[in-house]
Motif scaffolding. Sequence first.
Motif, PDB file in Angstrom:
ATOM      1  N   ASP A   1       1.503  91.868 106.973  1.00  0.00           N
ATOM      2  CA  ASP A   1       1.562  92.816 108.085  1.00  0.00           C
ATOM      3  C   ASP A   1       2.160  94.127 107.565  1.00  0.00           C
ATOM      4  O   ASP A   1       3.298  94.148 107.067  1.00  0.00           O
TER       5      ASP A   1
ATOM      6  N   THR B   1       2.460  97.009 109.414  1.00  0.00           N
ATOM      7  CA  THR B   1       2.857  97.881 110.516  1.00  0.00           C
ATOM      8  C   THR B   1       4.247  98.466 110.262  1.00  0.00           C
ATOM      9  O   THR B   1       5.213  97.710 110.087  1.00  0.00           O
TER      10      THR B   1
ATOM     11  N   GLN C   1       5.578  99.275 115.596  1.00  0.00           N
ATOM     12  CA  GLN C   1       5.797  97.920 116.073  1.00  0.00           C
ATOM     13  C   GLN C   1       5.724  97.906 117.605  1.00  0.00           C
ATOM     14  O   GLN C   1       6.113  98.876 118.254  1.00  0.00           O
TER      15      GLN C   1
ATOM     16  N   THR D   1      -1.616  96.216 120.486  1.00  0.00           N
ATOM     17  CA  THR D   1      -2.562  95.407 119.721  1.00  0.00           C
ATOM     18  C   THR D   1      -3.966  95.851 120.120  1.00  0.00           C
ATOM     19  O   THR D   1      -4.145  96.548 121.127  1.00  0.00           O
TER      20      THR D   1
ATOM     21  N   ARG E   1      -4.445  92.647 104.498  1.00  0.00           N
ATOM     22  CA  ARG E   1      -3.405  93.274 105.307  1.00  0.00           C
ATOM     23  C   ARG E   1      -3.810  93.224 106.777  1.00  0.00           C
ATOM     24  O   ARG E   1      -4.988  93.334 107.111  1.00  0.00           O
TER      25      ARG E   1
ATOM     26  N   GLY F   1      -2.154  94.296 111.006  1.00  0.00           N
ATOM     27  CA  GLY F   1      -1.301  95.286 111.654  1.00  0.00           C
ATOM     28  C   GLY F   1      -1.936  96.660 111.606  1.00  0.00           C
ATOM     29  O   GLY F   1      -3.130  96.814 111.324  1.00  0.00           O
TER      30      GLY F   1
ATOM     31  N   SER G   1      -6.101  98.183 107.098  1.00  0.00           N
ATOM     32  CA  SER G   1      -5.863  96.758 107.314  1.00  0.00           C
ATOM     33  C   SER G   1      -7.156  96.138 107.831  1.00  0.00           C
ATOM     34  O   SER G   1      -8.175  96.823 107.993  1.00  0.00           O
TER      35      SER G   1
END
Length: 221
Positions: A8, A10, A15, A32, A67, A69, A154
């Motif tokens: 992740d 992020t 976050q 998300t 990856r 996030g 990602s």
Amino acid sequence: MSEYCPVDITPPELQPSALAHHVPDWAEAARTPADVTDWPQRQNAALVKFQLDDRGWPMHPGGRTGRVGRNLGKWGENRAADPIVVAGTGSDRRILLITRDDIHQEAIPGGMVEPGETAPAALVRELREETGVDLSDHQPVVLGRDLVDDWRQSDHAWVATTSALYVLPATVSATAADDALDATWYPAGSMAALETAITAAGRTLYAAHRLLIARALAHLA
């Protein structure tokens, strides 16, 4: 088959807990991909077509990245514009590159397309902001609309760019600003000459831009 264990990436400011209190001006508020409501519109407008998975989350067109996030402004495709400025001909040809302030590598003076902005407008704006060079009265040749192997990508957020070639008869004054630490005209009679010059300067060419530059020089050959 080995289990897929992506990392992740992020950053703290993106976050979910941080977005609940403050959304950076360069990012969307969606915590998300499930919070994004316009996926059909984004898919239709994408420079590089992409699909959604069973959850309705966007899938990187190039496949898994290792990856997850988000370290970009938006989930899914983030549009960029990369103006490739070349001056002169033959062995005297020069290309204008900047030293990026995030990775300290030599790169095309481009950046993200802003909301409501067109790619042609972004090409002109990014070039002017990062080098002081104003080519608003020039008509570039669009060379492609491609995925970029960006270090922030990602599985669910990535960069696709419109790259365009500007050809000038001679170099013009360029001064680094905004996201650029330096602006330099490098010899570009060939990719080999360019990479030799960058290495001799003690610098490194941003790998994600190598193919874009090589295509531009091939177009001029």
